[in-house]
Design a protein around this motif. Structure first.
Motif, PDB file in Angstrom:
ATOM      1  N   MET A 209       0.860  -1.199   0.000  1.00  0.00           N
ATOM      2  CA  MET A 209       0.000   0.000   0.000  1.00  0.00           C
ATOM      3  C   MET A 209       0.894   1.246   0.000  1.00  0.00           C
ATOM      4  N   ASN A 210       0.647   2.198  -0.954  1.00  0.00           N
ATOM      5  CA  ASN A 210       1.516   3.383  -0.937  1.00  0.00           C
ATOM      6  C   ASN A 210       1.110   4.353   0.178  1.00  0.00           C
ATOM      7  N   THR A 211       2.014   5.276   0.460  1.00  0.00           N
ATOM      8  CA  THR A 211       1.821   6.169   1.613  1.00  0.00           C
ATOM      9  C   THR A 211       0.560   7.006   1.473  1.00  0.00           C
ATOM     10  N   LEU A 212       0.275   7.428   0.234  1.00  0.00           N
ATOM     11  CA  LEU A 212      -0.896   8.284  -0.003  1.00  0.00           C
ATOM     12  C   LEU A 212      -2.193   7.556   0.393  1.00  0.00           C
ATOM     13  N   THR A 213      -2.300   6.308  -0.071  1.00  0.00           N
ATOM     14  CA  THR A 213      -3.501   5.503   0.249  1.00  0.00           C
ATOM     15  C   THR A 213      -3.598   5.307   1.757  1.00  0.00           C
ATOM     16  N   TYR A 214      -2.457   4.960   2.366  1.00  0.00           N
ATOM     17  CA  TYR A 214      -2.394   4.707   3.811  1.00  0.00           C
ATOM     18  C   TYR A 214      -2.850   5.942   4.591  1.00  0.00           C
TER      19      TYR A 214
ATOM     20  N   ASN B 166      -9.616   9.125   6.694  1.00  0.00           N
ATOM     21  CA  ASN B 166     -11.052   8.808   6.565  1.00  0.00           C
ATOM     22  C   ASN B 166     -11.592   8.083   7.796  1.00  0.00           C
ATOM     23  N   LEU B 167     -10.778   7.187   8.352  1.00  0.00           N
ATOM     24  CA  LEU B 167     -11.211   6.468   9.559  1.00  0.00           C
ATOM     25  C   LEU B 167     -11.467   7.472  10.676  1.00  0.00           C
ATOM     26  N   GLU B 168     -10.606   8.474  10.748  1.00  0.00           N
ATOM     27  CA  GLU B 168     -10.757   9.502  11.777  1.00  0.00           C
ATOM     28  C   GLU B 168     -12.012  10.323  11.521  1.00  0.00           C
ATOM     29  N   ARG B 169     -12.205  10.738  10.252  1.00  0.00           N
ATOM     30  CA  ARG B 169     -13.377  11.563   9.923  1.00  0.00           C
ATOM     31  C   ARG B 169     -14.673  10.815  10.159  1.00  0.00           C
ATOM     32  N   LEU B 170     -14.662   9.527   9.891  1.00  0.00           N
ATOM     33  CA  LEU B 170     -15.873   8.714  10.095  1.00  0.00           C
ATOM     34  C   LEU B 170     -15.986   8.202  11.538  1.00  0.00           C
ATOM     35  N   LYS B 171     -15.055   8.615  12.366  1.00  0.00           N
ATOM     36  CA  LYS B 171     -15.019   8.229  13.791  1.00  0.00           C
ATOM     37  C   LYS B 171     -14.958   6.704  13.988  1.00  0.00           C
ATOM     38  N   LEU B 172     -14.213   6.056  13.098  1.00  0.00           N
ATOM     39  CA  LEU B 172     -14.024   4.598  13.237  1.00  0.00           C
ATOM     40  C   LEU B 172     -12.722   4.373  14.005  1.00  0.00           C
ATOM     41  N   THR B 173     -12.728   4.837  15.240  1.00  0.00           N
ATOM     42  CA  THR B 173     -11.484   4.892  16.008  1.00  0.00           C
ATOM     43  C   THR B 173     -10.910   3.516  16.354  1.00  0.00           C
TER      44      THR B 173
ATOM     45  N   ARG C 212      -4.644   8.476   3.475  1.00  0.00           N
ATOM     46  CA  ARG C 212      -6.059   8.789   3.225  1.00  0.00           C
ATOM     47  C   ARG C 212      -6.960   7.843   4.025  1.00  0.00           C
ATOM     48  N   LEU C 213      -6.566   6.579   4.082  1.00  0.00           N
ATOM     49  CA  LEU C 213      -7.344   5.595   4.841  1.00  0.00           C
ATOM     50  C   LEU C 213      -7.451   6.026   6.305  1.00  0.00           C
ATOM     51  N   TYR C 214      -6.337   6.395   6.915  1.00  0.00           N
ATOM     52  CA  TYR C 214      -6.355   6.800   8.326  1.00  0.00           C
ATOM     53  C   TYR C 214      -7.141   8.089   8.534  1.00  0.00           C
TER      54      TYR C 214
ATOM     55  N   ILE D  60     -11.193   0.754  14.557  1.00  0.00           N
ATOM     56  CA  ILE D  60     -10.551   0.183  13.363  1.00  0.00           C
ATOM     57  C   ILE D  60      -9.161   0.819  13.208  1.00  0.00           C
ATOM     58  N   ALA D  61      -9.098   2.134  13.373  1.00  0.00           N
ATOM     59  CA  ALA D  61      -7.809   2.835  13.237  1.00  0.00           C
ATOM     60  C   ALA D  61      -6.795   2.271  14.241  1.00  0.00           C
ATOM     61  N   GLU D  62      -7.284   1.922  15.425  1.00  0.00           N
ATOM     62  CA  GLU D  62      -6.390   1.432  16.482  1.00  0.00           C
ATOM     63  C   GLU D  62      -5.823   0.040  16.159  1.00  0.00           C
TER      64      GLU D  62
END
Ligand code: ADP
Ligand code: MG
Length: 256
Positions: A1-6, A12-19, A8-10, A21-23
């Motif tokens: 996975m490239n850094t940009l995708t990584y 988005n997880l933060e914006r969607l409050k999927l804390t 953006r994924l994190y 999953i992020a952890e």
């Protein structure tokens, strides 16, 4: 996975409050790679982990809002000490069906027999079913209603107290109410009648309610509404506090 995708994924997880999953994601990706887990397995695991975490957090928040004086569960209640309580009734209440049916519970009995413990323990079960719950002592409730009345905010206060799916009003009858107090109490019970459930605890039998409310007519109007759809649990046993004390005495402990 490239850094940009990584990144953006994190983000988005933060914006969607999927804390959650992020952890867990970093560790999980490693495991998913090693064990060759499918996309569906991975999604299921991550979303389930997030859901469990969100449920736990919201249960903690609802329990804090409830404002219990102490936290006790049904598992902590020694039913063998109070044989007058029908376990089948308690098991039925545990399902929280009484909330769906807007039914009330009246817990009666002398001091120390576990009325408050049971009220809180039933409410803890109700909270697990995601219903809002609030505990208040009767004396405090009347003081709050009186204050709201004099501040011209009674309607707002009654609305707030009426919206809880379960309201525990603890210790009715320890202190008598004056006419104004009885009237305010009646308004609250009327507002909640057939809308939401109320648990009442009292050390006084129904025959003494006229005295508590300084008025037989208002007492029977209150009882009428409370009892219409209700479960009455009359605890006839000994005080648990006394039993604990007796145990202490027999061990030769502190005799205060
Ligand atoms: P009440 O409200 O009837 O005056 P409480 O519910 O406050 O009594 O009970 C007094 C104390 O004894 C509390 O700490 C409660 O947890 C405990 N208690 C009462 N009955 C039992 C029981 N049968 N099993 C375990 N603990 C009990
Ligand atoms: Mg009590």
């Amino acid at each position: 996975m490239n850094t940009l995708t990584y990144d953006r994924l994190y983000s988005n997880l933060e914006r969607l409050k999927l804390t959650k999953i992020a952890e867990v994601l970093d560790n999980y990706l490693e495991r998913a790679n090693k064990e060759n887990l499918s996309l569906i397995e991975s999604l299921d695991y991550l979303i389930e982990t997030e859901r469990i975490n969100k449920d736990e957090t919201s249960l903690i928040m609802r329990t804090n809002v409830a404002g219990f004086p102490y936290r006790k569960t049904l598992e902590q209640f020694d039913f063998s000490f109070q044989p007058s309580i029908d376990i089948k009734t308690i098991n039925e209440l545990k399902t929280a069906r009484f909330i769906h049916n807007q039914e009330n519970i009246l817990l009666l009995g002398p001091p120390g027999v576990g009325k408050t413990h049971l009220a809180i323990a039933i409410a803890m079960e109700v909270l697990k079913h995601k219903f809002s719950t609030y505990y208040i002592n009767c004396h405090k409730l009347i003081a709050q209603l009186n204050k709201a009345h004099y501040e011209n905010s009674l309607a707002v206060k009654l609305k707030t107290l009426s919206k809880y799916k379960l309201l525990i009003i603890d210790e009715i009858g320890y202190l008598p109410l004056d006419k104004q107090g009885a009237n305010l109490f009646f308004q609250l019970i009327s507002n909640r009648y057939e809308k939401n459930s109320t648990i009442i605890t009292s050390n006084k039998s129904f025959g003494d309610w006229g005295e508590i409310f300084s008025d037989n007519v208002i007492a029977s109007a209150i009882l009428d509404r409370l009892l219409h759809h209700s479960t009455v649990i009359n605890i006839k046993g000994e005080s648990y506090r006394l039993k604990e004390r007796k145990k202490m005495f027999s061990r030769g402990g502190d005799k205060n």
